[in-house]
Design a protein around this motif. Structure first.
Motif, short mmCIF file in Angstrom:
data_model
loop_
_atom_site.label_atom_id
_atom_site.label_comp_id
_atom_site.label_asym_id
_atom_site.label_seq_id
_atom_site.Cartn_x
_atom_site.Cartn_y
_atom_site.Cartn_z
N THR A 1 -4.99 9.45 3.34
CA THR A 1 -3.90 10.24 3.91
C THR A 1 -3.45 9.74 5.28
OG1 THR A 1 -5.47 11.77 4.94
CG2 THR A 1 -4.71 12.31 2.72
N ALA A 2 -4.23 8.84 5.90
CA ALA A 2 -3.97 8.34 7.25
C ALA A 2 -3.87 9.48 8.26
CB ALA A 2 -2.69 7.49 7.28
N SER A 3 -4.63 10.55 8.01
CA SER A 3 -4.65 11.70 8.92
C SER A 3 -6.07 12.18 9.11
CB SER A 3 -3.79 12.84 8.36
OG SER A 3 -4.01 14.03 9.09
N SER A 4 -6.54 12.20 10.36
CA SER A 4 -7.90 12.65 10.62
C SER A 4 -8.03 14.16 10.44
CB SER A 4 -8.34 12.24 12.04
OG SER A 4 -7.39 12.64 12.99
N GLU A 5 -6.92 14.90 10.52
CA GLU A 5 -6.95 16.34 10.32
C GLU A 5 -7.37 16.71 8.90
OE1 GLU A 5 -3.34 18.30 11.31
OE2 GLU A 5 -4.01 18.84 13.30
N SER A 6 -7.09 15.83 7.93
CA SER A 6 -7.37 16.16 6.54
C SER A 6 -8.86 16.35 6.27
CB SER A 6 -6.81 15.07 5.62
OG SER A 6 -7.38 13.81 5.92
N ALA A 7 -9.72 15.78 7.13
CA ALA A 7 -11.17 15.90 6.93
C ALA A 7 -11.81 16.95 7.83
CB ALA A 7 -11.84 14.54 7.19
N SER B 1 1.18 8.65 -0.37
CA SER B 1 1.24 8.04 0.97
C SER B 1 1.15 6.52 0.90
CB SER B 1 0.12 8.58 1.84
OG SER B 1 0.26 9.97 2.04
N VAL B 2 0.19 6.01 0.11
CA VAL B 2 -0.02 4.56 0.02
C VAL B 2 1.13 3.89 -0.73
CG1 VAL B 2 -1.52 2.75 -0.89
CG2 VAL B 2 -2.52 4.75 0.22
N VAL C 1 11.13 2.83 -6.18
CA VAL C 1 10.67 4.10 -6.75
C VAL C 1 9.45 4.61 -5.97
CG1 VAL C 1 9.81 5.24 -8.83
CG2 VAL C 1 11.51 3.41 -9.03
N ALA C 2 8.54 3.70 -5.63
CA ALA C 2 7.32 4.08 -4.92
C ALA C 2 7.62 4.72 -3.58
CB ALA C 2 6.43 2.85 -4.73
N ALA C 3 8.66 4.22 -2.90
CA ALA C 3 9.02 4.76 -1.58
C ALA C 3 9.37 6.24 -1.65
CB ALA C 3 10.17 3.97 -0.98
N SER C 4 9.89 6.67 -2.81
CA SER C 4 10.28 8.08 -2.95
C SER C 4 9.08 9.00 -3.14
CB SER C 4 11.24 8.24 -4.14
OG SER C 4 10.58 7.93 -5.35
N PHE C 5 7.90 8.43 -3.38
CA PHE C 5 6.70 9.24 -3.58
C PHE C 5 6.07 9.68 -2.27
CE2 PHE C 5 7.20 7.99 -7.85
CZ PHE C 5 6.37 8.78 -8.64
N TYR D 1 2.83 0.50 10.96
CA TYR D 1 2.08 1.60 11.55
C TYR D 1 1.21 2.30 10.52
CZ TYR D 1 0.90 6.11 13.47
OH TYR D 1 0.19 7.21 13.87
N ARG D 2 1.75 2.47 9.32
CA ARG D 2 1.01 3.20 8.30
C ARG D 2 -0.34 2.53 8.00
NH1 ARG D 2 1.06 8.31 6.06
NH2 ARG D 2 -0.47 8.24 4.40
#
Length: 433
Positions: free
Chosen positions: A273-279, A210-211, A34-38, A383-384
C-alpha cells in the motif's frame, strides 16, 4: 506448531498481498493504460484505513497514559522515546546526506528539465500550499483550535496533543470515575480494532490497485531514467535497517531478524500500500502481545508515526541533493547542515499516509529557497516506488523503537516475548530473543 502455521498458504495475508503485488506489476506492464485506472482500489483501501487511524491513536495514547497510573511513569517512557526519536531521525538524515554526497546522486543529469510542465506546476502548487514559513509557525500549528477538526483533518500531531492532554486530565480524576471512562474507551477501541480487521481483508485488492497504477502510469522509460536514484535509495534504507537498527536491537538484547519475521505480515501490507498507517492498528495489538506494556505501546508507537519517520528522513536528504546536482545548484557543507536543521523540523510533520512525505518534501524544497521547484516533477514519477521502501522503513523503525523504549523503561516482559515467538515462529519457549 501453532494453528496459524497450519492454515493453507492461500489464506495467509502475506501471501495474498505479495501475490497481488506481483499481479499488479505484470498487469501494469501488459496493459498500462487500463492498469493506471486501478488506482481507485488502492485509494479506497487507504481511505478506509484512514477513517480509523486518528481515533485509534487517540484511544491508545489516552489508554497508555491512563494505564500508567501516574504522571511519573508516563514521563519515564515519554522522555526516553523523544530522545530515541531525535537521535535516530538525525542519524537517518545524516545518512542520506552522506550517501548522496559520496555517490554524487543526480550529478549525471546536469541541465535536467521537468518531464511535464503540468507536473511541475502541480508540484509547485502543493509546495506553496504546505510550505512551512518558520519553526515557530510549525510549532504553533501543532496545537489544534478545534477538538473535532483535528480528527476530521487527519492531523496526527494535533490528535497526539489532544490525546496527551486528555490522558493527563483522566489521570487527575478520582480512581472510581476514571475507571468508568477507561472501560468505555477500551470497549470503543476494541470495536475500532475489529473494524480494522474487517478492512484488512481488502488489503490484497488495495495492494494490487496501487502497484498496477504505479507501473502503468510511469512505464519503464521513467523508471529507467531515475533507476540509479531508486536503487541507491534502497541501498541507503537497507544500510539503515540492517546496520543501524540492527545494532540498536543487538545492544538492546533482541534479534532484529527474528523481530522482522514476527512483523512480516505488516511489512508486506505496508510495501503493497506504500502507507505505514495501514499497519498501525495491527502493530498496536501485536507489540503488546510481544511483551511491551500497554502504556509503552500506546505512547511510543503512535508518537513515533509523527516524530520518528526514518525512511522519510533518508528520502528527503537524498532527494534534496539529487535536485541540486541534477540542476547544477552547488550546495556547500554549511548549506547542507542548514538544510538538515530545517528537515529535522519539517520531517516531523510528514503524514504517515501515502503521498504525505512528498508533500512535506515539496514544502521543504520551497522553504530552502535555492532549489528549482521543477525538480519535484522529476522525482514524482518514481515517488511511488520509493515510498514503498520509505513506508516500510518508517514502520520497522517505529516498531523497533517501541520494543527498545519499553525495554529501557522496564515496561517489557521477556518471558511473554519468548512465548509469543514460540507461538508465532515455532521457536522453543526458552530460546533467546
Amino acid at each position: 506448531m501453532s494453528s496459524t502455521t497450519k492454515k493453507p498458504l492461500y489464506k495467509d495475508l502475506t501471501f495474498q498481498v505479495l501475490a497481488a503485488m506481483l499481479l499488479g506489476i505484470a498487469f501494469g506492464f501488459i496493459a498500462p493504460e487500463v492498469a493506471a485506472s486501478f488506482k481507485i482500489l488502492g485509494d479506497i483501501f487507504l481511505k478506509l484505513i484512514k477513517t480509523a487511524v486518528a481515533p485509534l491513536v487517540f484511544f491508545t495514547v489516552v489508554h497508555g497514559i491512563a494505564s500508567a497510573g501516574d504522571i511519573k511513569r508516563v514521563g519515564k517512557v515519554g522522555w526516553r522515546a523523544l530522545v530515541y526519536f531525535e537521535v535516530l531521525s538525525t542519524a537517518a538524515l545524516a545518512l542520506g546526506l552522506l550517501w548522496g554526497n559520496l555517490i554524487g546522486i543526480g550529478s549525471g543529469m546536469h541541465g535536467a528539465h521537468a518531464s511535464s510542465a503540468a507536473s511541475a506546476a502541480a508540484s509547485a502548487a502543493v509546495a506553496k500550499g504546505h510550505a512551512p514559513t518558520s519553526t515557530m509557525d510549525f510549532i504553533y500549528n501543532i496545537f489544534p483550535d478545534n477538538f473535532v477538526g483535528a480528527f476530521a483533518g487527519g492531523q496526527l500531531l494535533q490528535v497526539l496533543v489532544i490525546a496527551v492532554l486528555f490522558g493527563f486530565a483522566l489521570l487527575a480524576l478520582k480512581h472510581e470515575r476514571r475507571q468508568v471512562i477507561e472501560d468505555g474507551l477500551n470497549r470503543v477501541s476494541e470495536c475500532f480494532f475489529e473494524f480494522i480487521n474487517l478492512i484488512m481483508k481488502f488489503a490484497p485488492l488495495g495492494a494490487f490497485g496501487s502497484v498496477a497504477y504505479a507501473v502503468g502510469s510511469n512505464g519503464s522509460a521513467v523508471l529507467m531514467s531515475l533507476a540509479n536514484l531508486v536503487l541507491m535509495f534502497y541501498v541507503a534504507i537497507a544500510f539503515f535497517l540492517f546496520v543501524i537498527l540492527g545494532t540498536v536491537c543487538r545492544l538492546s538484547g533482541f534479534s532484529f531478524w527474528r523481530f522482522l519475521k514476527y512483523i512480516k505480515d505488516e511489512i508486506f501490507i505496508v510495501l503493497g500500500t506504500a502507507s505505514s498507517e495501514s499497519a498501525l492498528p495491527r502493530l498496536l495489538q501485536k507489540l503488546e502481545r510481544l511483551g511491551c506494556s500497554k502504556q509503552s505501546v500506546g505512547l511510543v508507537l503512535p508518537t513515533g508515526y509523527a516524530f520518528n519517520l526514518d525512511g522519510t528522513s533518508i528520502y528527503m536528504s537524498m532527494c534534496v541533493l539529487f535536485i541540486a546536482n541534477a540542476y547544477g545548484v552547488p550546495l556547500g557543507w554549511e548549506q547542507q547542515l542548514g538544510i538538515l536543521a530545517i528537515m529535522l523540523v519539517t520531517s516531523k510533520g510528514a503524514a504517515a499516509v501515502s503521498g504525505g512525505s512528498f508533500v512535506v518534501f515539496a514544502a521543504t524544497v520551497t522553504a530552502i529557497g535555492v532549489l528549482p521547484i521543477e525538480g519535484l516533477a522529476l522525482l514524482f514519477g518514481v515517488y511511488r516506488f520509493m515510498s514503498m521502501a520509505m513506508a516500510a522503513c518508517n514502520t520497522i523503525g517505529n516498531s523497533v523503537a517501541t520494543v527498545v523504549v519499553a525495554k529501557w523503561s522496564g515496561e517489557f516482559t521477556e518471558q511473554t516475548a519468548r512465548e509469543e515467538y514460540a507461538r508465532v515462529l515455532g521457536r522453543p519457549a526458552g530460546a533467546a530473543l
